[in-house]
Design a protein around this motif. Structure first.
Motif, PDB file in Angstrom:
ATOM      1  N   ILE A 105      -6.922   5.942  -2.040  1.00  0.00           N
ATOM      2  CA  ILE A 105      -5.468   6.199  -2.753  1.00  0.00           C
ATOM      3  C   ILE A 105      -5.273   5.412  -3.936  1.00  0.00           C
ATOM      4  CG2 ILE A 105      -4.677   6.735  -0.188  1.00  0.00           C
ATOM      5  CD1 ILE A 105      -3.556   3.877  -0.298  1.00  0.00           C
ATOM      6  N   GLY A 106      -6.041   4.686  -4.187  1.00  0.00           N
ATOM      7  CA  GLY A 106      -6.023   3.629  -5.421  1.00  0.00           C
ATOM      8  C   GLY A 106      -7.185   2.816  -5.819  1.00  0.00           C
ATOM      9  N   HIS A 131       0.603  -1.409  -0.060  1.00  0.00           N
ATOM     10  CA  HIS A 131      -0.029  -0.068   0.160  1.00  0.00           C
ATOM     11  C   HIS A 131       0.934   1.134   0.144  1.00  0.00           C
ATOM     12  CE1 HIS A 131      -3.352  -2.842   1.447  1.00  0.00           C
ATOM     13  NE2 HIS A 131      -3.384  -2.543   0.119  1.00  0.00           N
ATOM     14  N   ASN A 143       0.650   6.516  -7.492  1.00  0.00           N
ATOM     15  CA  ASN A 143      -0.340   7.585  -7.544  1.00  0.00           C
ATOM     16  C   ASN A 143       0.248   9.256  -7.769  1.00  0.00           C
ATOM     17  OD1 ASN A 143      -2.579   9.378  -6.930  1.00  0.00           O
ATOM     18  ND2 ASN A 143      -3.582   8.404  -5.713  1.00  0.00           N
ATOM     19  N   VAL A 189       1.433   1.670  -3.514  1.00  0.00           N
ATOM     20  CA  VAL A 189       0.451   2.216  -4.510  1.00  0.00           C
ATOM     21  C   VAL A 189       0.638   3.853  -4.777  1.00  0.00           C
ATOM     22  CG1 VAL A 189      -2.033   2.703  -4.129  1.00  0.00           C
ATOM     23  CG2 VAL A 189      -1.391   0.499  -3.706  1.00  0.00           C
ATOM     24  N   LEU A 227      -9.368   1.710  -3.091  1.00  0.00           N
ATOM     25  CA  LEU A 227      -8.407   1.245  -1.809  1.00  0.00           C
ATOM     26  C   LEU A 227      -8.812   2.284  -0.887  1.00  0.00           C
ATOM     27  CD1 LEU A 227      -5.186  -0.517  -2.881  1.00  0.00           C
ATOM     28  CD2 LEU A 227      -6.992  -1.423  -1.404  1.00  0.00           C
ATOM     29  N   ALA A 246      -4.842  -0.451   3.682  1.00  0.00           N
ATOM     30  CA  ALA A 246      -5.861   0.084   2.960  1.00  0.00           C
ATOM     31  C   ALA A 246      -7.110  -1.163   2.601  1.00  0.00           C
ATOM     32  CB  ALA A 246      -5.507   0.790   1.697  1.00  0.00           C
TER      33      ALA A 246
END
Lengths: 359, 80
Positions: free
Chosen positions: B50-51, A187, A249, A190, B43, B4
């Motif tokens: 965030i994604g 995460h 991101n 991500v 997520l 997440a």
């Protein structure tokens, strides 16, 4: 699924045969740590392949000096401390937020909740205990820029936000030369994107494999690391392709950059690491708790006998600490790795069979 | 703490959304994921999307989270 597990196990066995020595794989994610312990993955691995829990739990890597500063701020009149839940039990040199019991600590689930506290309590100053890696940092950045736009001036943050890559580099540079590969956090990646690990691969030639927290993901990640070790390669790979991209991101990255800049910062166990902590940019300095109250985070020696620092560097396993399971337990934690549910000590205490000693 | 959770966006106004997962609904923000729309699986971490995540991966994660929840409750019963 069984086929995928079997395939990974064959690769792990082959890697151990091929290297003919102990293989140390470090996971840098508290969520991985818990998943590995809970699912019993470690016990299905070859005896010569060892998983080390690295500095992947934000609560655990937050240094004592930062905790002491939070405790000092909590004693101030008209201050409300807004914090993620795990932080209230982390002991400072003298007590914890929970023990201090000043009735001015509010547990929040999001930086937005902290900002809401500021709106609801105009006569108080909200100090947001902003910890977390790149996953959590953009949430703080959004709250700060909102506070700026809305002209909210009773809100400030104590940034303990950390960057994962500098910590991995610091570990390999001078803390632990036994690490053969990294299982990288899903995460966090991500946000930062898997390309962020290329410097580790090019500088230190260690495989970096990104995986999610599901046991199957972790097993596949270990299989991929094994393949690279067998082929004597070091590459960046992701087995979490449903979620992780190479570039990450980019909106979140821009949000971080617009609000924060990297500065040298302290980590538990790792000491001061260059450009490893996020500090508010000068244009947002009025939201900086240290500037507002004229205080600063000072490095502090831990005299409790706690060896969390060595645990976080993968140098010892929790039972090698004299306090583990005796003076230090989840009910009476001495160090942060026993407080956080994602800490290596707490996971070891909860899931390892009693009587099992460190190898 | 960096965990997440997958959730589906069921309402969206500006960057304020209602997310739904495992029978729960809660308020989140999509500031960090402007491409999110109603129906998107995302997520969620610390109140922010965030994604993106696909259906299959989200389902696997929900199943695992439900399993963990059940396991933790059984542990509490044993130790409590």
């Amino acid at each position: 699924m069984l086929e995928r597990i079997h395939k990974a196990q064959i690769l792990m066995d082959k890697a151990c045969q091929s290297l003919a020595r102990q293989i140390n794989i470090m996971e840098v994610c508290g969520t991985h740590t818990v998943s590995i312990f809970r699912s019993g993955i470690a016990s299905t691995m070859p005896a010569r392949m060892k998983l080390l829990s690295g500095p992947g739990c934000p609560v655990c890597v937050t240094p004592l000096g930062y905790i002491n500063l939070v405790l000092e701020l909590a004693k101030k009149k008209n201050v409300l401390i807004a914090t993620y839940g795990d932080m209230v039990r982390v002991p400072g040199s003298n007590g914890s937020l929970e023990k201090q019991n000043n009735n001015n600590v509010r547990i929040v689930l999001s930086s937005e909740d902290a900002l809401q506290l500021a709106k609801d309590n105009p006569d108080k100053v909200i100090v947001f205990v902003a910890v977390g890696f790149e996953t959590t940092t953009p949430a703080t950045a959004v709250a700060v820029s909102e506070a700026d736009e809305l002209g909210i001036d009773n809100f400030c943050i104590l940034s303990g936000h950390k960057r994962v890559i500098p910590a991995m580099q610091a570990l390999l540079s001078d803390k632990n030369n036994r690490i053969d590969a990294f299982l990288c956090p899903g995460h966090v990646t991500v946000i930062i994107g898997s390309d962020a690990y290329h410097p580790i691969v090019s500088q230190f030639a260690k495989p970096c494999v990104v995986a999610g927290f599901e046991p199957m993901q972790i097993i596949q990640g270990l299989g991929e690391i094994s393949r690279q070790l067998i082929e004597q390669k070091a590459e960046v790979k992701s087995v979490y392709e449903a979620v992780v991209t190479q570039s990450g991101n980019t909106t979140a990255q821009k949000v971080i950059e617009s609000c924060f800049e990297p500065e040298d910062g302290y980590w538990r166990g790792l000491g001061k690491i260059e450009k490893s902590t996020y500090k508010l940019r000068p244009e947002y300095s009025r939201f900086d708790t240290c500037k507002r109250f004229g205080v600063e985070e000072k490095p502090v020696d831990d005299t409790s006998g706690c060896r969390c620092g060595e645990v976080l560097c993968g140098l010892i396993e929790p039972p090698q600490c004299a306090l583990f399971g005796k003076k230090c337990s989840p009910d009476t934690p001495v160090g942060p790795c026993m407080v956080s549910s994602e800490g290596a000590c707490a996971a070891w205490f909860k899931y390892r069979p009693k009587g099992k000693q460190a190898q | 703490m960096c965990l997440a959770i997958p959730a589906r966006i069921v309402e969206l106004k500006g960057d304020i959304a209602i997310a739904e997962a495992m029978g729960n609904r809660w308020k989140i923000k999509t500031t960090l994921l402007p491409e999110a729309t109603v129906g998107t699986l995302v997520l969620v971490h610390a109140g922010f999307a965030i994604g993106l995540i696909d259906e299959e991966e989200a389902k696997e994660t929900w199943e695992l989270l439900a399993e963990i929840e059940a396991f933790n409750q059984s542990q509490d019963k044993i130790s409590g």
